[in-house]
Design a protein around this motif. Structure first.
Motif, short mmCIF file in Angstrom:
data_model
loop_
_atom_site.label_atom_id
_atom_site.label_comp_id
_atom_site.label_asym_id
_atom_site.label_seq_id
_atom_site.Cartn_x
_atom_site.Cartn_y
_atom_site.Cartn_z
N ILE A 188 -8.22 2.15 5.90
CA ILE A 188 -7.36 1.34 5.05
C ILE A 188 -6.74 0.16 5.77
O ILE A 188 -6.22 -0.73 5.17
CB ILE A 188 -6.21 2.17 4.46
N CYS A 189 -6.77 0.17 7.09
CA CYS A 189 -6.06 -0.86 7.83
C CYS A 189 -7.01 -1.64 8.71
O CYS A 189 -8.06 -1.14 9.10
CB CYS A 189 -4.98 -0.22 8.70
N ASN A 217 -9.08 6.55 7.65
CA ASN A 217 -8.86 5.59 8.75
C ASN A 217 -9.45 4.20 8.48
O ASN A 217 -9.65 3.42 9.38
CB ASN A 217 -9.44 6.11 10.06
N SER A 223 -0.49 -3.14 15.00
CA SER A 223 -0.36 -1.82 14.36
C SER A 223 0.83 -1.04 14.87
O SER A 223 1.37 -0.19 14.16
CB SER A 223 -1.60 -0.97 14.63
N MET A 280 -6.71 -2.46 11.75
CA MET A 280 -6.56 -2.30 13.19
C MET A 280 -7.25 -1.05 13.68
O MET A 280 -7.34 -0.06 12.97
CB MET A 280 -5.08 -2.20 13.56
N GLY A 320 3.72 -1.90 15.16
CA GLY A 320 5.00 -2.27 14.56
C GLY A 320 5.05 -2.13 13.06
O GLY A 320 5.96 -2.66 12.43
N GLU A 321 4.10 -1.41 12.47
CA GLU A 321 4.00 -1.52 11.02
C GLU A 321 4.28 -0.25 10.25
O GLU A 321 3.84 -0.10 9.12
CB GLU A 321 2.63 -2.09 10.64
N GLY A 322 5.00 0.66 10.83
CA GLY A 322 5.50 1.78 10.05
C GLY A 322 4.52 2.91 9.83
O GLY A 322 4.87 3.92 9.23
N GLY A 323 3.30 2.78 10.32
CA GLY A 323 2.32 3.82 10.09
C GLY A 323 2.23 4.79 11.25
O GLY A 323 3.13 4.91 12.07
N ARG A 324 1.09 5.51 11.29
CA ARG A 324 0.95 6.57 12.27
C ARG A 324 0.96 6.04 13.70
O ARG A 324 1.53 6.65 14.60
CB ARG A 324 -0.36 7.32 12.00
N VAL A 325 0.34 4.86 13.90
CA VAL A 325 0.26 4.29 15.25
C VAL A 325 1.67 4.00 15.76
O VAL A 325 2.00 4.27 16.92
CB VAL A 325 -0.59 3.00 15.23
N MET A 326 2.52 3.47 14.90
CA MET A 326 3.89 3.18 15.31
C MET A 326 4.65 4.47 15.55
O MET A 326 5.37 4.60 16.55
CB MET A 326 4.62 2.35 14.25
N ARG A 327 4.50 5.43 14.66
CA ARG A 327 5.24 6.68 14.83
C ARG A 327 4.90 7.35 16.15
O ARG A 327 5.76 7.91 16.83
CB ARG A 327 4.95 7.62 13.66
#
Lengths: 352, 352
Positions: free
Chosen positions: B10-11, B8, B24, B13, B26-33
């Motif tokens: 690497i980013c 947790n 976060s 946010m 909008g960026e394709g990672g777990r938060v967006m999913r």
């Protein structure tokens, strides 16, 4: 109630041609119609079949229909290797291509910020038209909205695409089996680094160049050549290859294992990643994709990929394995395999 | 290169749930999913068929396919009679309906401003889901982008729709003949006045209420009932009825003549228009449309329109005539007919 008898006085905006976009360009009147007719519709030739109707008629479509949508908010608008216009065509074409469908038609919806220069708009529309021709897709319907200065950042673009499946084969990570090979089609991280360097004015020599490119031709040939041995494919956009591997691990319930030493990277990309502490597995691509194939068809897949690669070499980066603990694993030099985290959020916001 | 071994980290946010939208998301990672899975996809039931693919598969479509796109940037987001979500569904459904097609599928692309409250997003998504159910259309694919605070105004929505033609009849103003009658389906100017009053906090009693509503059912019944005697139809959105009449005059090469005394207006709308000096012919509607019909089928058309009218009465407002000088003419009380100007630009920006 008598305003309409005074010519050209009914509206608060000037009618004279201007070199910037005004609110009048988005409000359904003559100014908007002229903008759309002269500066947008005219660029798309007879592909623009919406004409005087609320909806474009596409005729009968033979085959199962695929549909996808993407909005593009990339900053800056222009970067080495592309711009928001070409990106908006390639991105949506690639979403259809990765699903195994042949892209046919795109819609184009623009949100313009008041004050955008008409010259900038022209460049972007030219780029969209050029990319659409290159991809053999038609822009069939459009929409233009203008918002006041400060309510958007120059221009946002939505492209929505439809295509038809020409094969019965559907792409799905559920089809991945242990020992299937994972291939990437070319050098990683080019798009994200190009946008980052352009946005932050990082002077690099040579400047990183986006890999933005259409993938429908190579995708079709992979499908035709490999049939059921092509398990699935996915362009590694936001979240990079790491996001693709995590999604595949979740759907297939297998583990995705990658050997770091096999990751294809241009020398300049490697340098930037090391300098900035970025893991290329997390950086976005826009014309580079991951393919899962049956192990005995790797050479056939590589042959197809090489025949379409404009830059660099495809590379076998790992394989699917039976899941033990971690869904995604990376062999990084010495020692045991390391779990690769799922991207949580944004390494680089607004890259597409 | 060793960031990914620190969970947790690497980013840039936070990972904790928040009550506002962050980059976060909008960026394709777990938060967006998670955002998409829990707060968007979950609302659309099994209509959301994109699932784990880059594109939704819609199966085979029987009939000629129609396609349309619209972005929605309305301000404020909520107004009496609707919100940006229901508007985005009704507007795109209506574009298909007015072309004579049966709406089937919509895509939904969101551009969110960092800092938008999740509560606001939830309300809008609920409204979209409810409107889509009411219109019997499925949301089949989506996209979510987040831009930094100040780079957009809360939320912009693109909906792109496809439908199929169930009749051979195509809507075109070229089919309009002199003496054809022009009918509007209900009271004019409701949407524009509702948005204006909400935006400018003009206290009116009763507050004007938008006419935003889906038109596909009434459009289908008009087509079935009137056949070739239905020349064309168009929802009178940006630019109002005036914009529709000007487009029809240009395409048909006839004149469109309107009798001002026949324009249907709610009493409260009439008051606001007189107060603010607005001509209701130029004010936007979102569920009210203009129909051109053969003169001997007017009663049949009115019967169909009345059976679908939720508010107020349809009205015959004029007729097509042989063109002399002006493309659009209005009889306003005493004296000669007056030319009606084409809307040049915006009376009221950002009404859709």
């Amino acid at each position: 109630m008598n305003q309409s008898t005074v010519p050209n006085m009914i509206c608060p905006m000037p009618v004279a041609p201007t070199d910037t976009i005004t609110l009048s360009h988005g409000e359904g009147g003559r100014v908007m119609r002229r903008l759309i007719r002269d500066r947008i519709g005219a660029k798309f030739g007879d592909g623009n079949v919406q004409l005087h109707s609320d909806a474009a008629c596409l005729g009968n479509l033979v085959g199962e229909v695929a549909m996808t949508t993407d909005s593009y908010v990339v900053s800056p608008l222009f970067f080495p290797g592309g711009d928001i216009g070409s990106l908006a065509v390639h991105g949506t074409v690639n979403d259809l291509a990765m699903a195994g469908a042949r892209p046919l038609f795109l819609t184009l919806a623009l949100i313009l910020e008041e004050g955008l220069s008409v010259e900038t708009l022209d460049s972007i529309i030219d780029s969209i038209a050029s990319a659409a021709r290159q991809c053999d897709v038609k822009i069939v319907a459009g929409d233009t909205k203008v918002v006041p200065k400060g309510a958007a950042d120059q221009i946002f673009i939505n492209t929505t695409g439809i295509g038809v499946h020409q094969h019965t084969r559907r792409m799905s990570a559920c089809q991945i089996q242990p020992n299937d090979c994972l291939i990437v089609s070319g050098p990683l991280a080019r798009h994200g680094l190009a946008v980052l360097a352009a946005r932050e004015s990082i002077a690099l020599s040579p400047p990183p160049r986006s890999d933005s490119a259409p993938l429908h031709r190579v995708a079709t040939e992979l499908l035709q050549t490999l049939g059921d041995d092509l398990r699935t494919m996915r362009d590694a956009t936001r979240g990079g290859v790491a996001a693709v591997l995590h999604e595949w691990a979740e759907e297939s319930e297998h583990a995705m294992w990658v050997d770091e030493s096999t990751l294809p990277l241009l020398p300049e990309s490697r340098g930037v990643c090391e300098l900035l502490g970025l893991d290329p597995l997390f950086v976005a691509n826009e014309g580079t994709f991951v393919v899962a194939v049956a192990p005995d068809r790797v050479d056939d897949a590589l042959t197809v990929l090489r025949s379409h690669a404009a830059v660099g070499e495809p590379s076998v980066i790992g394989q699917a394995r039976r899941r033990k603990l971690s869904p995604v694993l990376v062999a990084r030099g010495l020692g045991a395999d390391q779990p690769l985290d799922e991207p949580i959020a944004a390494m680089l916001p607004r890259i597409c």
